[in-house]
Design a protein around this motif. Structure first.
Motif, PDB file in Angstrom:
ATOM      1  N   LEU A  58       2.743   9.437  14.580  1.00 35.33           N
ATOM      2  CA  LEU A  58       3.586  10.326  13.786  1.00 35.33           C
ATOM      3  C   LEU A  58       3.505   9.921  12.312  1.00 35.33           C
ATOM      4  CD1 LEU A  58       7.177  11.496  14.473  1.00 35.33           C
ATOM      5  CD2 LEU A  58       6.840   9.984  12.550  1.00 35.33           C
ATOM      6  N   ASP A  59       3.033  10.852  11.470  1.00 41.02           N
ATOM      7  CA  ASP A  59       3.099  10.627  10.030  1.00 41.02           C
ATOM      8  C   ASP A  59       4.522  10.985   9.617  1.00 41.02           C
ATOM      9  OD1 ASP A  59       3.205  10.898   7.297  1.00 41.02           O
ATOM     10  OD2 ASP A  59       1.371  12.085   7.104  1.00 41.02           O
ATOM     11  N   GLY A  60       5.301   9.933   9.378  1.00 41.80           N
ATOM     12  CA  GLY A  60       6.711  10.135   9.030  1.00 41.80           C
ATOM     13  C   GLY A  60       6.983   9.806   7.573  1.00 41.80           C
ATOM     14  N   ASP A 114       5.674  17.982   6.965  1.00 40.01           N
ATOM     15  CA  ASP A 114       4.554  18.080   6.039  1.00 40.01           C
ATOM     16  C   ASP A 114       5.111  18.436   4.659  1.00 40.01           C
ATOM     17  OD1 ASP A 114       1.214  18.413   6.394  1.00 40.01           O
ATOM     18  OD2 ASP A 114       2.180  18.924   4.489  1.00 40.01           O
ATOM     19  N   THR A 115       4.894  17.525   3.713  1.00 38.33           N
ATOM     20  CA  THR A 115       5.507  17.630   2.383  1.00 38.33           C
ATOM     21  C   THR A 115       4.919  18.781   1.578  1.00 38.33           C
ATOM     22  OG1 THR A 115       5.533  15.255   2.630  1.00 38.33           O
ATOM     23  CG2 THR A 115       6.323  16.078   0.551  1.00 38.33           C
ATOM     24  N   SER A 116       3.805  19.331   2.044  1.00 41.91           N
ATOM     25  CA  SER A 116       3.227  20.460   1.309  1.00 41.91           C
ATOM     26  C   SER A 116       3.877  21.784   1.713  1.00 41.91           C
ATOM     27  CB  SER A 116       1.721  20.535   1.552  1.00 41.91           C
ATOM     28  OG  SER A 116       1.452  20.872   2.900  1.00 41.91           O
ATOM     29  N   SER A 172       7.401   3.555   1.359  1.00 41.55           N
ATOM     30  CA  SER A 172       8.740   3.148   0.907  1.00 41.55           C
ATOM     31  C   SER A 172       9.461   4.173   0.048  1.00 41.55           C
ATOM     32  CB  SER A 172       8.634   1.829   0.140  1.00 41.55           C
ATOM     33  OG  SER A 172       7.596   1.885  -0.833  1.00 41.55           O
ATOM     34  N   GLN A 173       8.691   5.035  -0.649  1.00 38.24           N
ATOM     35  CA  GLN A 173       9.281   5.794  -1.772  1.00 38.24           C
ATOM     36  C   GLN A 173      10.071   7.039  -1.388  1.00 38.24           C
ATOM     37  OE1 GLN A 173       6.012   5.699  -1.059  1.00 38.24           O
ATOM     38  NE2 GLN A 173       4.986   7.629  -1.435  1.00 38.24           N
ATOM     39  N   LYS A 174      10.208   7.296  -0.084  1.00 36.88           N
ATOM     40  CA  LYS A 174      10.944   8.519   0.294  1.00 36.88           C
ATOM     41  C   LYS A 174      12.271   8.121   0.939  1.00 36.88           C
ATOM     42  CE  LYS A 174       6.762  11.049   0.203  1.00 36.88           C
ATOM     43  NZ  LYS A 174       6.254  12.364  -0.006  1.00 36.88           N
ATOM     44  N   ALA A 175      12.531   8.602   2.163  1.00 34.08           N
ATOM     45  CA  ALA A 175      13.876   8.411   2.709  1.00 34.08           C
ATOM     46  C   ALA A 175      14.218   6.940   2.978  1.00 34.08           C
ATOM     47  CB  ALA A 175      14.055   9.256   3.958  1.00 34.08           C
ATOM     48  N   GLY A 196       0.841  -1.205   0.000  1.00 32.56           N
ATOM     49  CA  GLY A 196       0.000   0.000   0.000  1.00 32.56           C
ATOM     50  C   GLY A 196       0.867   1.242   0.000  1.00 32.56           C
ATOM     51  N   THR A 197       0.234   2.395   0.061  1.00 33.80           N
ATOM     52  CA  THR A 197       1.009   3.646   0.073  1.00 33.80           C
ATOM     53  C   THR A 197       1.016   4.227   1.491  1.00 33.80           C
ATOM     54  OG1 THR A 197      -0.806   5.197  -0.356  1.00 33.80           O
ATOM     55  CG2 THR A 197       0.166   4.081  -2.281  1.00 33.80           C
ATOM     56  N   GLY A 198       1.586   5.395   1.622  1.00 33.48           N
ATOM     57  CA  GLY A 198       1.628   6.059   2.921  1.00 33.48           C
ATOM     58  C   GLY A 198       0.231   6.310   3.475  1.00 33.48           C
ATOM     59  N   THR A 199      -0.694   6.613   2.583  1.00 31.93           N
ATOM     60  CA  THR A 199      -2.068   6.875   3.036  1.00 31.93           C
ATOM     61  C   THR A 199      -2.671   5.630   3.663  1.00 31.93           C
ATOM     62  OG1 THR A 199      -2.219   8.452   1.232  1.00 31.93           O
ATOM     63  CG2 THR A 199      -4.291   7.859   2.297  1.00 31.93           C
ATOM     64  N   LEU A 200      -2.304   4.474   3.113  1.00 31.70           N
ATOM     65  CA  LEU A 200      -2.782   3.213   3.701  1.00 31.70           C
ATOM     66  C   LEU A 200      -2.199   3.037   5.111  1.00 31.70           C
ATOM     67  CD1 LEU A 200      -2.202  -0.230   3.877  1.00 31.70           C
ATOM     68  CD2 LEU A 200      -4.445   0.644   3.270  1.00 31.70           C
TER      69      LEU A 200
HETATM   70  N1  PMP Z   1       1.985  12.000   4.525  1.00 30.08           N
HETATM   71  C1  PMP Z   1       2.996  12.730   4.039  1.00 30.08           C
HETATM   72  C2  PMP Z   1       3.732  13.638   4.966  1.00 30.08           C
HETATM   73  C3  PMP Z   1       3.345  12.614   2.691  1.00 30.08           C
HETATM   74  O1  PMP Z   1       4.361  13.323   2.211  1.00 30.08           O
HETATM   75  C4  PMP Z   1       2.628  11.739   1.847  1.00 30.08           C
HETATM   76  C5  PMP Z   1       2.977  11.594   0.389  1.00 30.08           C
HETATM   77  N2  PMP Z   1       3.502  12.675  -0.238  1.00 30.08           N
HETATM   78  C6  PMP Z   1       1.587  11.004   2.418  1.00 30.08           C
HETATM   79  C7  PMP Z   1       1.302  11.153   3.752  1.00 30.08           C
HETATM   80  C8  PMP Z   1       0.785  10.058   1.597  1.00 30.08           C
HETATM   81  O2  PMP Z   1       1.606   9.048   1.101  1.00 30.08           O
HETATM   82  P1  PMP Z   1       1.232   8.279  -0.230  1.00 30.08           P
HETATM   83  O3  PMP Z   1       1.266   9.264  -1.345  1.00 30.08           O
HETATM   84  O4  PMP Z   1       2.311   7.249  -0.351  1.00 30.08           O
HETATM   85  O5  PMP Z   1      -0.122   7.713  -0.017  1.00 30.08           O
END
Ligand code: PMP
Length: 389
Positions: free
Chosen positions: A166-168, A141-143, A191-194, A64-68
């Protein structure tokens, strides 16, 4: 000039991956219950505890992704009617709040203005007033490129007996994180970041306190796929080198994870924190030399894994982004709806090298020049190379 096919991916995820990691993901796919793969899975679980600095935690590796990963924490740790406090420093804090509502949580959100953090006193008074079961926060926060201080928030959580999540996603494997020492109950990432593996793995380490909170639930978990009843036995079986199944694990990505975690531990987590800190400082120094302001209001709250510089006032996002695209260095546009066209984002985490950073600063200088920005050419490069030395 014709471009070669080789580009440099400098967005805040996915990042450039180590060749050895990519080779591992490209190996022939074994059965998910083959003895070698079981050993690889077990090693990954053990290594995660070392990278997260959480020796007594329970790791999870899920497709799954980070959101999962966020959803898994929310689904297992909240029950309808539970109070949850969300500390938001941007887009991903808002996402956590929306997600928790789907599981029936009563959510209070404390949002910082862009570039700022929620003051500790404000978090503390919210915790004193509300009877919260859970508190979430975004490490980076990536935004916005804003980094919070997880140690202080972890301590507040402990003092008020609130589970901390913690959303890391943009921090684990790059920013300093001492999960167990700082009392953080769930530290999740993708997985796709650090962590340095192509997208597709949701990863988290969960404290025994959080596992117990989940065991004491009165109601079933509101998501079948996320339910730890389905996944905990699988993680325990792999740790004990036994075959197990709930959903087919993404075998090739987990083989890549094995390689990447070994590389991270070979570098050493402390060295890795220090390298990211240095890289973050160098990139910020370059942007400052080019007269670009950063979204984070001060350098203590600026991420080391990525940066979010504003465009100079006279420059249009489209012009800058198209000059950058022509340079073969890929950066990301803004993400926060409020500020979208006014800034861009650069990832500098994981396998990022000095050469990557220098090339990126050079490409930014060239794009700024093309957009007629006033600055002393070469000053960004001097600042970055002096800081990296
Ligand atoms: N939280 C943060 C801080 C993120 O940077 C991201 C992805 N950019 C997410 C959650 C969501 O991760 P994903 O796109 O892998 O679902």
């Amino acid at each position: 000039m014709n471009s070669s096919s080789k580009k440099l991916l400098m967005i805040p995820g996915p990042i450039e991956f180590e060749p050895a990691v990519l080779r591992s993901t490209g190996a022939p796919t074994p059965s998910h219950v083959a003895p070698d793969f079981i050993n690889c899975f077990a090693d990954c679980l053990e290594m995660m505890k070392k990278v997260w600095l959480c020796p007594s935690g329970q790791p999870f590796i899920i497709a799954g992704t980070g959101t999962l990963a966020m959803e898994m924490a929310g689904a297992n740790l909240t029950e309808p009617g539970d109070n949850a406090l969300v500390i938001s420093t941007g887009y991903f804090g808002e996402r956590f709040a929306e997600l928790l509502k789907r599981f029936g949580a009563k959510v209070t959100i404390l949002s910082a203005p862009p570039g700022e953090v929620v003051p500790t006193g404000e978090i503390e008074s919210a915790l004193k007033k509300g009877n919260y079961k859970l508190m979430t926060f975004t490490h980076v926060d990536t935004s916005t490129g804003v980094r919070v201080d997880p140690k202080t928030i972890g301590e507040l959580g402990k003092a008020h007996d609130v589970l901390t999540v913690l959303d890391g996603v943009c921090s684990v494997g790059g920013e300093e994180l001492r999960q167990e020492e700082w009392g953080i109950d769930v530290a999740l990432t993708a997985s796709q970041k650090a962590i340095g593996v192509p997208p597709g793995l949701a990863l988290m380490v969960v404290s025994q306190k959080a596992v117990n909170a989940w065991k004491n639930r009165k109601t079933p978990v509101g998501s079948y796929y996320c339910d730890w009843n389905n996944w905990l036995p699988v993680m325990e079986a792999y740790s004990n080198k036994k075959p197990s199944y709930f959903g087919t694990p993404p075998v090739n990505l987990i083989m890549g994870l094995d390689t990447s975690l070994k590389q991270i531990l070979k570098e050493g987590v402390e060295n890795r924190f220090a390298r990211h800190k240095k890289t973050g400082e160098a990139f910020r120094a370059a942007m400052k030399a080019l007269n670009l302001k950063a979204i984070p209001k001060d350098s203590f709250h600026a991420a080391n894994t990525m940066s979010a510089p504003y465009f100079p006032e006279n420059i249009k996002a489209e012009d800058f982004m198209s000059s950058m695209a022509a340079s073969d260095v890929t950066v990301a546009p803004g993400l926060l709806p409020k500020l979208k066209g006014s800034y861009f984002r650069v990832g500098h985490m994981g396998a990022v090298s000095k050469a990557d950073i220098i090339s990126t600063v050079a490409a930014i200088e060239a794009a700024l020049k093309e957009c007629n920005h006033k600055f002393e050419p070469g000053t960004g490069l001097i600042a970055v190379t002096e800081t990296l030395d």
